[in-house]
Design an enzyme around this catalytic site. Structure first.
Site, PDB file in Angstrom:
ATOM      1  NE  ARG A  55     -14.229  30.852 -51.056  1.00  0.00           N
ATOM      2  CZ  ARG A  55     -13.424  30.353 -50.106  1.00  0.00           C
ATOM      3  NH1 ARG A  55     -13.684  29.197 -49.554  1.00  0.00           N
ATOM      4  NH2 ARG A  55     -12.354  31.008 -49.721  1.00  0.00           N
ATOM      5  CD  GLU A  73     -13.707  34.845 -50.698  1.00  0.00           C
ATOM      6  OE1 GLU A  73     -13.808  33.611 -50.616  1.00  0.00           O
ATOM      7  OE2 GLU A  73     -12.646  35.463 -50.487  1.00  0.00           O
ATOM      8  CB  THR A  77     -12.392  19.607 -48.115  1.00  0.00           C
ATOM      9  OG1 THR A  77     -12.785  19.747 -46.728  1.00  0.00           O
ATOM     10  CG2 THR A  77     -11.528  18.375 -48.248  1.00  0.00           C
ATOM     11  CG  ASN A 133      -1.747  24.134 -48.098  1.00  0.00           C
ATOM     12  OD1 ASN A 133      -2.729  24.833 -48.267  1.00  0.00           O
ATOM     13  ND2 ASN A 133      -1.138  24.043 -46.921  1.00  0.00           N
ATOM     14  N   GLY A 149      -8.713  25.448 -42.935  1.00  0.00           N
ATOM     15  CA  GLY A 149      -7.807  25.439 -41.778  1.00  0.00           C
ATOM     16  C   GLY A 149      -6.464  24.811 -42.071  1.00  0.00           C
ATOM     17  CG  ASN A 187      -6.580  30.397 -55.754  1.00  0.00           C
ATOM     18  OD1 ASN A 187      -7.384  29.792 -55.052  1.00  0.00           O
ATOM     19  ND2 ASN A 187      -5.385  30.743 -55.321  1.00  0.00           N
ATOM     20  CD1 TRP A 188     -10.013  30.729 -53.948  1.00  0.00           C
ATOM     21  CD2 TRP A 188     -12.126  31.142 -54.519  1.00  0.00           C
ATOM     22  NE1 TRP A 188     -10.336  31.976 -53.487  1.00  0.00           N
ATOM     23  CE2 TRP A 188     -11.624  32.255 -53.815  1.00  0.00           C
ATOM     24  CE3 TRP A 188     -13.440  31.177 -54.985  1.00  0.00           C
ATOM     25  CZ2 TRP A 188     -12.380  33.388 -53.573  1.00  0.00           C
ATOM     26  CZ3 TRP A 188     -14.199  32.303 -54.739  1.00  0.00           C
ATOM     27  CH2 TRP A 188     -13.670  33.398 -54.037  1.00  0.00           C
ATOM     28  CG  ASP A 246      -0.244  27.838 -49.665  1.00  0.00           C
ATOM     29  OD1 ASP A 246      -1.037  26.892 -49.518  1.00  0.00           O
ATOM     30  OD2 ASP A 246      -0.481  28.978 -49.240  1.00  0.00           O
TER      31      ASP A 246
END
Lengths: 534, 263
Positions: free
Chosen positions: A116, A72, A225, A244, A176, A374-375, A287
């Site tokens: 990432r 990623e 984060t 979330n 987490g 999304n990210w 979520d």
């Protein structure tokens, strides 16, 4: 034993350090930070590859990660070296050839999650391990300088995001939140790894914001984060998105807005103090982490230039926010499948449709758990004024459970499931921030599974990964197809573009391999070099 | 002692389910010593007197041994490995476990292994013997030799000892000395971090990384031997060597975890 450099002829020596000022100056030939520059626009000034010649792109090299599982990472490129990360590993590659110069693997780490990307600053390369250590390496040799733990996995944390190098510090986050923890953003010294400040994303009991929580779960409220943020050097503000609240899909034990989950936080880079926050999805039970790029641009608003932040949220709304004050300016839907809210009120608060929440029997809600986006990285082209966003049109069946929440036991209050007869569809969409309107879209045809983003170029070419394992080039202005290349693997990373020796390249990490492309050139014949032992 | 060990072994084995097999004598100094003797008699013919490998694979500093579970290793000894020369052993189970305890001890990280030397004295030797000229610890030192910052956690004592005493036994990737002669007469010396028919990456003694286009190269001259001197046995003496190994064994790159604030 005594070795000397006798001559430098016909070689390219690597010496230059990476300074904060270099990163601050914005994107040039190199890719120096996760988003290419602090603004998160992911728009390169390079224009050797154009709308006219992009159809002549060809693969230059492929680097295979022996134990790559799901890359990623966004690679960094500096001084002819490319830095790519895998779980608990950094690989330094010769950017011209794709050959490995060194590899660092932390074998002490228990656990293996995605990574990432890295950061470069000075003579060092930094990255985080799964067990939340910030690791500093010599960028030329991969030698370990130090490894400092900044979060305790026993309290539900893990590391995965690329650290963000700002001035003399590295900004780090934690994952987490889906299993209970208390999110934070921290600044660590680039010299020693020591903590300079730490700002929690979930207030402690009694602190402002704690009134938006029930006591039962506030200590484990989530707010991860896990994606790097952006930075405005003039304002000295970091923009960091939060995940979330926990438990994800059951809100009965956390009545209230659950600050500062699903928000973007404006943090003073020197002190970590929160200057303002904006929460996209109060009391989230879907979520919908806010982990998508806060893209920083200047644009006219009601006749005056304004510093704004663009954000295409998982919840299906495309936001424009004043990044100086945090004032909400506008939100418009950027997906057609949006059932959970009728719109947003003048303050930006969603107007939730009654009944559009997870239930024990299951409720059909759009967007899906994966979100409208999304990210995966969007990009903004200042020349066309368009934001490019990978978009998913999909609904899910959301279920919930009132089971007593136990942190760090994998409990999320159940979740969302894809509807077999409605598999969804990905699109690349270009949005106009001035109006919030969709200007063009490019449909994808794959199995609706990918996490690939985009990179924009001054050559008028937009590159993105699709859900069929292809890197695609389209015309930024219109979305017209120019070129594609099949990599045979699901894409879970965003492409970059960079220049070396006067040639522009495009690189993207696929599942287990890093691919680099450039304009086709006929190869020279290279004679075999005579070798001997001395 | 052996009888007591045998009773203990029988009890614990009986209590274990087949899918949870763990070595009941793992880490026991007595078992390791007994295993060493059994190894010499039964295993060294193929795997070498010092487990350095021969007809069979090397068993010290072995990634396979480190990663394999006790049950897999036990089965390999007990039943042999099909398709290889590894035969089944007639030894009783308690003796197999002792052999495994010994083999495991060869693969434990140096950091976890008690060593005889004085680490502080070894640290002084590291400086005075010139080790830092080529090796870095915590970002300080030369760049031509491998980084030693995390050595204690990544290598066994046997492996560290071998690297010091027999530096030419095996090459460490990316550290072979090379001289590059260019077509225009120029010359570059350093260690080759990578090499193909088309490109070469060389790190020089100053720490500069050179990307070399092979089209420009006339000849490569490779060092026959490691840059690491071979005479440390005589230069350091037995005590000095033990001290240096003790110092190197303590090199662990990870700082202790900070204490989290109470919540």
């Amino acid at each position: 034993m005594r070795l000397f450099l006798v001559a430098l002829a016909a070689t390219v020596a690597v010496w230059g350090q990476v300074s904060y000022e270099q990163i601050r100056n914005g994107m040039g030939a190199e890719w120096l930070t996760y988003a290419g520059d602090y603004s998160g626009k992911r728009h390169s000034p390079l224009k050797q590859i154009t709308v006219a010649n992009a159809n002549q792109l060809a693969a230059k090299w492929v680097y295979h990660m022996e134990v790559g599982r799901r890359l990623e990472c966004v690679p960094l490129v500096h001084d002819g070296v490319m830095y790519v990360t895998n779980s608990n590993e950094v690989h330094a590659l010769d950017a011209r050839t794709g050959r490995r110069i060194w590899m660092f693997k932390d074998e002490q780490v228990k656990g293996s999650r995605v990574n990432r990307g890295a950061a470069v600053l000075g003579e060092r390369v930094y990255f985080v391990t799964t067990d939340a250590h910030l690791v500093a390496l010599n960028r030329r040799t991969g030698a370990l300088i130090w490894s400092k733990q900044y979060a305790d996995p026993a309290k539900g944390y893990f590391g995965s995001a690329a650290p963000l190098a700002v001035k003399n510090r590295l900004i780090v986050g934690v994952g987490g939140g889906d299993s209970g923890m208390r999110g934070f953003v921290a600044a660590l010294s680039a010299e020693t790894g020591d903590e300079l400040w730490k700002t929690y994303t979930i207030p402690a009991r009694g602190e402002p914001g704690s009134e938006t929580w029930d006591e039962k779960v506030i200590d484990w409220g989530g707010g991860g984060t896990w994606l790097s943020g952006t930075f405005d050097p003039e304002l000295n503000l970091l923009y960091w998105t939060t995940g979330n609240p926990w438990p994800d899909f059951y809100g009965g034990d956390r009545k209230g807005d659950n600050l500062y989950s699903d928000s973007v936080l404006a943090l003073d880079a020197t002190t970590g103090k929160m200057k303002w926050h904006f929460q996209f999805t109060p009391h989230d039970v879907w979520d919908w982490d806010a982990q998508a790029w806060p893209v920083l641009i200047e644009m006219p608003w009601e006749g005056k230039p304004r510093k704004v932040l663009l954000h295409a949220n998982r919840n299906g709304f495309f936001y424009v926010i004043d990044r100086v004050t945090g004032e909400f300016l506008r939100a418009t839907p950027y997906v057609d499948k949006l059932t959970w809210a009728r719109g947003v009120d003048p303050k930006g608060r969603p107007i939730v449709v009654p009944g559009q929440v997870p239930s024990p029997a299951g409720t059909k809600i759009c967007p899906a758990v994966r979100g409208a986006s999304n990210w995966m990285s969007p990009s903004f082209n200042p020349e066309t004024g368009l934001l490019h966003v990978p978009v998913l049109e999909q609904c899910d069946i959301y279920t919930s459970s009132a089971k007593d929440p136990q942190p760090m036991k994998g409990f999320a209050g159940t979740g969302g499931e894809q509807i077999p007869a409605e598999p969804g569809k990905f699109y690349m969409r270009a949005l106009d921030p001035k109006t919030g309107k969709r200007i063009w879209e490019y449909p994808m045809t794959g199995p609706v599974t990918m996490w690939a983003g985009t990179v924009s170029t001054a050559g008028g070419v937009l590159f993105f990964g699709d859900d069929d394992g292809q890197l695609v080039a389209v015309e930024s202005k219109t979305g017209r197809h120019l070129w594609h290349f099949q990599m045979g693997q699901m894409l879970t990373a965003s492409p970059i573009t960079w220049e070396l020796d006067g040639r522009q390249y495009v690189t993207i990490a696929a599942q287990t391999d890093v691919f680099t492309f450039g304009l086709h050139e006929a190869q020279r014949s290279i004679p075999v070099v005579r070798e001997r032992e001395k | 002692m052996f009888r007591a060990l045998g009773v203990l072994l029988a009890c614990s084995l009986a209590a274990q389910r087949r899918d949870e097999l763990r070595n009941p004598v793992d880490g026991s100094p007595e078992a390791i010593e007994a295993g060493r003797k059994l190894y010499v008699n039964s295993c060294s013919g193929c795997h070498g007197a010092n487990a350095e490998g021969g007809r069979g694979p090397r068993l010290h500093s072995s990634r396979f041994v480190r990663n394999a579970g006790d049950e897999r290793l036990f089965d390999s000894l007990k039943s042999g490995i099909k398709g290889s020369d590894m035969p089944a052993t007639p030894l009783p189970d308690d003796q197999i476990w002792r052999i495994l305890a010994f083999v495991r001890s060869l693969n434990a990280s140096a950091y976890e292994t008690p060593v005889a030397g004085d680490a502080a004295a070894g640290g002084q030797l590291f400086e005075s013997a010139g080790c830092r000229n080529c090796h870095q610890i915590a970002g300080k030192g030369g760049v031509l030799g491998p980084d030693l910052t995390n050595l204690g956690l990544t290598r066994s004592v046997a492996s560290i000892r071998e690297s010091i005493l027999k530096p030419n036994e095996r090459w460490t990737e990316g550290h072979r000395g090379v001289t590059v002669i260019f077509r225009d007469g120029g010359k570059l010396e350093g260690v080759a971090r990578n090499n193909t028919n088309y490109a070469l990456q060389v790190l020089d003694a100053r720490g500069a990384l050179h990307h070399v286009d092979k089209a420009q190269v006339e000849e490569l001259a490779w060092s026959r031997k490691s840059l690491m001197p071979e005479d440390y046995q005589t230069r350091l003496g037995r005590q000095g060597l033990n001290d240096l190994i003790a110092f190197l064994s303590r090199q662990a790159g990870r700082a202790p975890a900070p204490k989290e604030e109470a919540r």
